[in-house]
Design a protein around this motif. Structure first.
Motif, PDB file in Angstrom:
ATOM      1  N   LEU A   1      29.525   5.238   4.356  1.00 44.42           N
ATOM      2  CA  LEU A   1      28.234   5.503   4.978  1.00 44.42           C
ATOM      3  C   LEU A   1      27.262   6.149   4.003  1.00 44.42           C
ATOM      4  O   LEU A   1      26.114   6.399   4.340  1.00 44.42           O
ATOM      5  CB  LEU A   1      28.406   6.371   6.220  1.00 44.42           C
ATOM      6  CG  LEU A   1      29.092   5.673   7.389  1.00 44.42           C
ATOM      7  CD1 LEU A   1      29.104   6.565   8.615  1.00 44.42           C
ATOM      8  CD2 LEU A   1      28.412   4.359   7.737  1.00 44.42           C
TER       9      LEU A   1
ATOM     10  N   VAL B   1      29.556  10.523   5.215  1.00 39.86           N
ATOM     11  CA  VAL B   1      28.345  11.036   5.870  1.00 39.86           C
ATOM     12  C   VAL B   1      27.921  12.332   5.188  1.00 39.86           C
ATOM     13  O   VAL B   1      26.737  12.525   4.854  1.00 39.86           O
ATOM     14  CB  VAL B   1      28.587  11.292   7.375  1.00 39.86           C
ATOM     15  CG1 VAL B   1      27.398  12.022   7.974  1.00 39.86           C
ATOM     16  CG2 VAL B   1      28.807   9.998   8.110  1.00 39.86           C
TER      17      VAL B   1
ATOM     18  N   ILE C   1      24.403  13.103   3.115  1.00 38.84           N
ATOM     19  CA  ILE C   1      23.478  14.199   3.427  1.00 38.84           C
ATOM     20  C   ILE C   1      23.159  15.012   2.172  1.00 38.84           C
ATOM     21  O   ILE C   1      22.008  15.338   1.890  1.00 38.84           O
ATOM     22  CB  ILE C   1      24.082  15.084   4.537  1.00 38.84           C
ATOM     23  CG1 ILE C   1      24.090  14.309   5.864  1.00 38.84           C
ATOM     24  CG2 ILE C   1      23.302  16.381   4.678  1.00 38.84           C
ATOM     25  CD1 ILE C   1      24.811  15.019   6.987  1.00 38.84           C
TER      26      ILE C   1
ATOM     27  N   GLU D   1      17.286   6.268   3.646  1.00 41.48           N
ATOM     28  CA  GLU D   1      18.711   5.988   3.408  1.00 41.48           C
ATOM     29  C   GLU D   1      19.412   5.582   4.703  1.00 41.48           C
ATOM     30  O   GLU D   1      20.265   4.704   4.697  1.00 41.48           O
ATOM     31  CB  GLU D   1      19.398   7.179   2.730  1.00 41.48           C
ATOM     32  CG  GLU D   1      19.698   8.392   3.612  1.00 41.48           C
ATOM     33  CD  GLU D   1      18.551   9.387   3.668  1.00 41.48           C
ATOM     34  OE1 GLU D   1      17.421   8.997   3.362  1.00 41.48           O
ATOM     35  OE2 GLU D   1      18.784  10.561   4.029  1.00 41.48           O
ATOM     36  N   TRP D   2      19.020   6.196   5.816  1.00 38.03           N
ATOM     37  CA  TRP D   2      19.668   5.826   7.086  1.00 38.03           C
ATOM     38  C   TRP D   2      19.046   4.576   7.665  1.00 38.03           C
ATOM     39  O   TRP D   2      19.739   3.728   8.222  1.00 38.03           O
ATOM     40  CB  TRP D   2      19.589   6.975   8.098  1.00 38.03           C
ATOM     41  CG  TRP D   2      20.347   8.178   7.656  1.00 38.03           C
ATOM     42  CD1 TRP D   2      19.841   9.419   7.400  1.00 38.03           C
ATOM     43  CD2 TRP D   2      21.758   8.271   7.379  1.00 38.03           C
ATOM     44  NE1 TRP D   2      20.841  10.262   6.978  1.00 38.03           N
ATOM     45  CE2 TRP D   2      22.024   9.591   6.961  1.00 38.03           C
ATOM     46  CE3 TRP D   2      22.813   7.363   7.425  1.00 38.03           C
ATOM     47  CZ2 TRP D   2      23.291  10.035   6.600  1.00 38.03           C
ATOM     48  CZ3 TRP D   2      24.083   7.799   7.067  1.00 38.03           C
ATOM     49  CH2 TRP D   2      24.305   9.116   6.671  1.00 38.03           C
ATOM     50  N   GLU D   3      17.714   4.457   7.527  1.00 37.93           N
ATOM     51  CA  GLU D   3      17.061   3.269   8.089  1.00 37.93           C
ATOM     52  C   GLU D   3      17.616   2.000   7.452  1.00 37.93           C
ATOM     53  O   GLU D   3      17.871   1.011   8.126  1.00 37.93           O
ATOM     54  CB  GLU D   3      15.548   3.349   7.876  1.00 37.93           C
ATOM     55  CG  GLU D   3      14.895   4.397   8.757  1.00 37.93           C
ATOM     56  CD  GLU D   3      13.417   4.566   8.438  1.00 37.93           C
ATOM     57  OE1 GLU D   3      12.737   3.559   8.182  1.00 37.93           O
ATOM     58  OE2 GLU D   3      12.951   5.721   8.446  1.00 37.93           O
TER      59      GLU D   3
ATOM     60  N   ILE E   1      21.335   1.392   8.338  1.00 37.86           N
ATOM     61  CA  ILE E   1      21.531   0.916   9.697  1.00 37.86           C
ATOM     62  C   ILE E   1      21.308  -0.595   9.755  1.00 37.86           C
ATOM     63  O   ILE E   1      22.026  -1.313  10.450  1.00 37.86           O
ATOM     64  CB  ILE E   1      20.588   1.691  10.647  1.00 37.86           C
ATOM     65  CG1 ILE E   1      21.364   2.068  11.881  1.00 37.86           C
ATOM     66  CG2 ILE E   1      19.383   0.938  11.039  1.00 37.86           C
ATOM     67  CD1 ILE E   1      22.488   2.956  11.606  1.00 37.86           C
TER      68      ILE E   1
ATOM     69  N   LEU F   1      24.307  -2.093   8.374  1.00 41.86           N
ATOM     70  CA  LEU F   1      25.381  -1.987   9.365  1.00 41.86           C
ATOM     71  C   LEU F   1      25.300  -3.128  10.362  1.00 41.86           C
ATOM     72  O   LEU F   1      26.307  -3.758  10.690  1.00 41.86           O
ATOM     73  CB  LEU F   1      25.245  -0.681  10.151  1.00 41.86           C
ATOM     74  CG  LEU F   1      25.949   0.549   9.629  1.00 41.86           C
ATOM     75  CD1 LEU F   1      25.887   1.635  10.686  1.00 41.86           C
ATOM     76  CD2 LEU F   1      27.373   0.207   9.322  1.00 41.86           C
ATOM     77  N   VAL F   2      24.088  -3.363  10.859  1.00 43.48           N
ATOM     78  CA  VAL F   2      23.929  -4.448  11.825  1.00 43.48           C
ATOM     79  C   VAL F   2      24.312  -5.775  11.162  1.00 43.48           C
ATOM     80  O   VAL F   2      24.972  -6.611  11.768  1.00 43.48           O
ATOM     81  CB  VAL F   2      22.491  -4.495  12.377  1.00 43.48           C
ATOM     82  CG1 VAL F   2      22.339  -5.627  13.369  1.00 43.48           C
ATOM     83  CG2 VAL F   2      22.151  -3.184  13.049  1.00 43.48           C
TER      84      VAL F   2
END
Lengths: 253, 285, 330
Positions: B36, B97, B101, B217-219, B222, B225-226
C-alpha cells in the motif's frame, strides 16, 4: 446398480463425477449405504476418496451425477444445508477451532443446527441444555478431562478426537470420517478405533481408512476406489481375496 | 467530438495507471505482498524527478532519477520491513500503510503542500492536431504511446521470454519454482525493483499533468487498487485491461457527472465483486 | 446482576467521569475525542479482533452519519430528534451496501474496503453542491431537544461518556453471546464452521452491519462535538487511525481500542503542539506496533505479567522473596 427403493438408503450416489480442469478426480461413482451401516472406503493415494467425501459433504458440488441423503437430493445444496440435514464429517488433517477452548468448540458444534447461533443478548456460557450435549459428545471421545482447556494445548491425537466430537455433537444421521487415525501413534489409533467401534448403531458411518486392520475390523461393507472409479464393493472377507484389489491396493499380483 | 477527446483522456490516464498497477499486481502475484506504499512511491518518485528536472532542466533525466530513487527506497523497505514479517500478509499490509504515511509526511516537509507540476520539455509541449480536426495536448497523447509501449514490452517479457516464464512459474506455484532450482529471493527482488521503478517513473510522468500534492499518493493508489480488483490481483493482463476500463470510466464520469465521478468508478467494481470476487483475470489463491 | 467484567468497565467510566473536576477544557475536549474515536476503533475491532476481518472503510460510516446529521440540521433545519436517527439509519444503510465486501477474504477484503471507503470520501469531496466540498458543513447547532440545549463542553462530555458506556456494555454482551462465539469460530476455521452448519457469509454480513452501526453512532457523537464536518472526516487516514488504535491497544479486548485511542489522540493533540511531524510519528507507531507488539499494549501487559508470575514462582520456591505472590490471572 440396484435401484434403492424409497427410504431404504442412507446415502445413494448415482454416477457422481468430479472434474478439476482436465483431471477427473472422481469418475462415475455409484454407491449405496444402508442406514446404520459401517462402510469403509479404501484405495491408494490419489484414488479420489477425499474428493468424493468433499462432494458428499458439500465442500464443492459434483460436476455431474446425483447424491441422495435419506431420499433428499443434496447434490446442489450448500455445505451448511447438508450439515443441517445431518451430514457430519471429520477431516484428514484435524480441523478444529484452534483459537478457542474445547468447550467453545463443542458449543459451536451443538449450535450449528440451532437457531440460537444468532442469539446476541445472552452469554453462550448460560445455554444450559447445550452443556449436556457437549458433555455427551466429549464423553464419547473420552476427552471429558479437557473440557475447559484451550485447543492449542491439545496433542494432535486429542485434536483428532475433538474433530470427531465436533461431528458427533451436531447429532448427525451419518458421519463421514476422513482417515480418523492418520498421523496418530499406535496407542492413539487403538483408542480412536475403539471410539468409532462404540458409536451408536443408529448413526451411519462412512470412513476412509488406510490402516487395513482397523478398516476391516470395523467394516460391514467395503468399497475400493482406484483412479476415481469403484473397482470393488463387497464384504471385508471378499475384499481380502479379490485379485484386482490385491493388485492395485496391496501392490502384489 | 467531446466523446473522442474524453476517450483519449481516459486512455492517457489508463497509460499512467498501467505503469502503477503492473508493479503492484506482479508484486502481489509473486510474493503475496500488497504494497500500500505503492502510491507513496509514486509520490516520492515524482518529487525527486521534479527536483532533478528543476536543477538539470532535463525531463528525461528526471524520469530516470525518479525511477531509480524509488528502486533504492523500495529495496530498503523490502529488506528491513517486509521480509522480517515473513508470510504474515496482514501485517505487511499494515506495515506498508505506516511506511506510506511516513514517506508522505517527509515529502510534505521537503516539498511543501502546494500543487507542483513537473515541467515538460519543449518537444512535448503544445497541442497536437489529430485527424478529424481534433486538437489535443501533445504530452498526454505521447503518454498513451508510452503506456502502450510499456504494456507491450511488459507483456512480451512476461509471456515470451525465459525470465517471464520463471516469473509466471513463481506466480503459479512458489514451492515448485524453488524446487526447480530457481532463486526465488533474487526473482522477488527483481520483480519488486521493476515494479518500484515503474511506480517512480509514473510519479514523474503523472506529475507533469496531474501535478504532485500531499494526498495524491492515496488518490492514485486507490485508482490502481480498483484496476487490480477489476482485472484480478496478480495478473498482468488484468492490469492492462483494468487500466483501460478504469481510465475510460473515470474520463467519461468526470465529463458526464463530475460530482459523482468517484462513485462511477467504484460502482462497476462493486458489481464485479458480487459476480466474480477474484476479478476478470484473477484466480483463487 | 452485572458481574466483575462489567463492573470493571463501569468503574473505569466513573474514573473518566472525574476528568472535568480537575482538568480544563482542553483535556475535557481531548477526552471526548478519545471516547468517540475509541468507539470507532471498537467498532472496527468487532470485525478485526473477533471475526478476523481487517476493514479500512469505517471512516465512511462515521462520516456518513456525521454528514447526514449536519446536512439535515444546517440545510433543512431538521431537529436533532429526527436528524440523529436519520444519521444512524444512513450510516447503517451504507454498511448494508458495503457489506458485500464480506464475500472476499484476507488481503482482498482489505483492498475492497479501502476502495469502498474512498467512494464516500470522493463523494464528500466532489459533490460540492450538496456536501460543501472542501469546506464541508459548518455551524452545526448545539444538540437540543425542544428548548433544552446542551451548550457546555462538560455537559456534552457526560452525554458522550454515558452513550459510550452503554455501547461498551452492549458490545460486551454481544461478543460473549453465541453470535460473538460464532464470529470467533469463523476467524479460527471457516471450513470447519461450514461443515458444522454455519453460513460464514451471513454471520460476517450481520457483524459487518452491526459494526457499521457502531461507527455511525460514533459519527453522531462526533458531529455534535466538532459542530462541523469536512471530507477529512471520511478520509482513509481516519480508517487507518481507527485500525491503529485497535491494534495498538490490543485487538479482541474492550479496553484495548480505547487505550489505543488515548495514545494516538494524545500524540495528535498534545505532542503535535510542539513537534510538527505528527504524521511521521503516527506512521512510526504503526510500524513499530506491527513489528514488535502485534498484540498491543494489553498483549504486552499480559505477557509481562505472565513472565513476572513465572519468575515469582521460581523465587518463591527458593524462598528468598516470599511477598512476590503472582497475581491470579483473571
Amino acid at each position: 446398480m440396484r435401484a434403492g427403493t424409497a427410504n431404504s438408503a442412507a446415502l445413494e450416489l448415482t454416477g457422481v463425477t468430479k472434474r478439476f480442469g482436465g483431471l477427473v478426480a472422481v469418475d462415475d461413482v455409484s454407491l449405496t449405504v444402508r442406514p446404520g451401516e459401517r462402510h469403509i472406503l479404501i484405495g491408494p493415494n490419489g484414488a479420489g476418496k477425499t474428493t468424493l467425501f468433499n462432494c458428499i459433504t458439500g465442500t464443492f458440488w459434483p460436476s455431474s451425477g446425483q447424491i441422495r441423503f435419506f431420499d433428499v437430493d443434496v447434490s446442489r445444496l450448500a455445505e451448511r444445508d447438508r450439515a443441517r440435514l445431518g451430514i457430519g464429517r471429520t477431516f484428514q488433517i484435524s480441523n478444529v477451532l484452534v483459537e478457542l477452548t474445547v468447550s467453545e468448540n463443542l458449543i459451536l458444534a451443538v449450535l450449528g443446527r440451532d437457531r440460537r447461533k444468532w442469539m446476541m443478548h445472552k452469554p453462550f456460557a448460560d445455554l444450559g441444555a447445550v452443556a449436556d450435549s457437549v458433555g455427551t459428545a466429549l464423553a464419547t471421545v473420552r476427552l471429558d478431562h479437557r473440557l475447559n482447556d484451550p485447543v492449542a494445548s491439545l496433542s494432535y491425537g486429542e485434536r483428532k478426537q475433538l474433530d470427531l466430537a465436533l461431528a458427533l455433537a451436531m447429532e448427525p444421521r451419518a458421519l463421514f470420517l476422513d482417515e480418523p487415525c492418520a498421523g496418530l501413534a499406535p496407542s492413539e489409533r487403538q483408542r480412536v478405533s475403539q471410539i468409532i467401534g462404540e458409536l451408536p448403531d443408529d448413526i451411519t458411518v462412512v470412513m476412509i481408512e488406510h490402516d487395513m486392520d482397523i478398516a476391516l475390523r470395523l467394516a460391514e461393507r467395503v468399497t475400493v476406489l482406484h483412479q476415481g472409479q469403484v473397482i470393488f464393493e463387497g464384504s471385508p472377507d471378499e475384499v481380502e481375496t479379490d485379485t484386482q484389489v490385491r493388485e492395485v491396493y496391496f501392490g502384489s499380483g | 467530438m467531446s466523446f473522442i477527446i474524453q476517450t483519449i483522456n481516459g486512455l492517457s490516464l489508463a497509460a499512467l495507471l498501467f505503469l502503477l498497477s503492473a508493479g503492484f499486481t506482479l508484486t502481489f502475484g509473486l510474493m503475496r505482498v500488497v504494497n500500500l506504499a505503492h502510491g507513496a512511491l509514486y509520490l516520492i518518485g515524482g518529487y525527486v524527478g521534479l527536483s532533478v528536472v528543476w536543477t538539470t532542466d532535463n525531463f528525461w533525466l528526471g524520469i530516470v532519477a525518479g525511477g531509480f530513487f524509488v528502486v533504492v527506497l523500495a529495496a530498503l523497505i523490502d529488506r528491513f520491513l517486509i521480509r522480517p514479517t515473513g508470510e504474515n500478509h496482514l501485517a505487511q499490509v499494515l506495515l506498508t500503510v505506516g511506511v506510506a504515511i511516513v514517506i508522505a509526511d517527509i515529502a510534505l516537509a521537503i516539498w511543501g503542500g502546494d500543487n507542483l507540476r513537473v515541467p515538460t520539455p519543449e518537444m512535448l509541449r503544445g497541442p497536437i492536431f489529430l485527424p478529424g480536426d481534433i486538437i489535443y495536448p501533445r504530452y498526454r497523447f505521447v503518454l498513451i504511446l508510452f503506456g502502450l509501449a510499456a504494456a507491450v514490452i511488459m507483456w512480451v517479457l512476461y509471456r515470451r521470454t525465459q525470465i517471464g516464464a520463471i516469473v509466471r512459474a513463481g506466480v503459479d506455484d512458489r514451492e515448485m519454482a524453488s524446487a526447480l532450482g530457481i532463486n526465488i529471493n533474487l526473482l522477488f527482488a527483481l520483480v519488486f525493483a521493476v515494479g518500484a521503478f515503474l511506480a517512480g517513473v509514473a510519479g514523474v510522468v503523472g506529475g507533469a499533468f496531474l501535478t504532485l500534492y500531499p494526498g495524491v499518493e492515496w488518490e492514485i493508489l486507490i485508482l490502481a487498487l480498483v484496476v487490480v480488483i477489476v482485472g484480478g490481483l496478480g495478473s498482468l493482463e488484468g492490469a492492462i485491461v483494468g487500466s483501460v476500463i478504469v481510465g475510460l470510466i473515470d474520463a467519461y464520469g468526470r465529463w458526464l457527472m463530475p460530482e459523482m465521478s468517484y462513485f462511477v468508478i467504484f460502482a462497476p467494481m462493486a458489481v464485479l465483486l458480487l459476480v466474480r470476487p477474484t476479478g476478470i483475470f484473477g484466480q483463487e489463491h | 446482576m452485572p458481574e466483575r467484567g462489567a463492573l470493571t468497565l463501569i468503574f473505569v467510566a466513573a474514573l473518566v467521569a472525574t476528568v472535568p473536576l480537575f482538568a480544563g477544557d482542553f483535556w475535557v475536549s481531548l477526552t471526548i475525542k478519545i471516547l468517540v474515536l475509541g468507539l470507532l476503533a471498537l467498532s472496527v475491532d468487532l470485525l478485526l479482533g473477533h471475526a478476523g476481518l481487517l476493514s479500512l472503510c469505517h471512516a465512511a460510516f462515521f462520516a456518513m452519519s456525521a454528514y447526514t446529521v449536519a446536512i439535515l440540521q444546517v440545510r433543512y433545519g431538521v431537529p436533532m430528534l429526527i436528524a440523529v436517527p436519520a444519521g444512524l439509519a444512513m450510516g447503517t444503510l451504507l454498511a448494508l451496501v458495503f457489506g458485500v465486501s464480506v464475500r472476499t477474504r484476507g488481503v482482498y477484503f482489505i483492498l475492497v474496503t479501502i476502495a469502498l471507503g474512498f467512494i464516500v470520501w470522493g463523494v464528500t469531496y466532489r459533490w460540492a453542491s450538496f456536501t460543501g466540498g472542501d469546506n464541508g458543513i459548518t455551524n452545526v447547532p448545539y444538540p437540543a431537544i425542544g428548548d433544552f440545549q446542551i451548550t457546555s463542553m462538560t455537559a456534552y462530555f457526560y452525554v458522550v461518556l454515558l452513550v459510550v458506556l452503554g455501547c461498551v456494555l452492549a458490545y460486551r454482551t454481544l461478543v460473549r453471546s453465541p453470535f460473538g462465539l460464532v464470529l470467533r469460530g469463523l476467524k479460527s476455521s471457516e471450513s470447519r464452521m461450514r461443515s458444522l452448519g454455519y453460513s460464514p457469509l451471513r454471520h460476517l454480513y450481520v457483524a459487518f452491519v452491526l459494526s457499521g452501526f457502531m461507527a455511525s453512532l460514533a459519527g453522531v457523537l462526533y458531529i455534535y462535538f466538532n459542530r462541523f464536518v469536512n471530507p477529512a472526516t471520511a478520509h482513509f487516514h481516519i480508517s487507518v487511525e481507527a485500525v491503529l488504535m485497535a491494534i495498538l491497544g490490543g485487538t479482541g479486548t474492550i479496553l484495548g481500542p480505547f487505550l489505543g485511542s488515548v495514545v494516538i489522540m494524545v500524540l495528535r493533540n498534545w505532542v503535535s503542539g510542539f513537534f510538527p511531524y505528527y504524521m511521521t510519528l503516527m506512521g512510526l507507531v504503526f510500524i513499530v506496533t506491527v513489528l514488535f507488539a502485534p498484540n498491543g499494549i494489553i498483549g504486552l501487559v499480559n505477557s509481562w505479567r505472565a513472565r513476572r508470575a513465572r519468575r515469582a514462582k521460581t523465587t518463591d520456591a527458593v524462598g528468598t522473596e516470599p511477598e512476590a505472590q503472582p497475581r491470579p490471572q483473571p
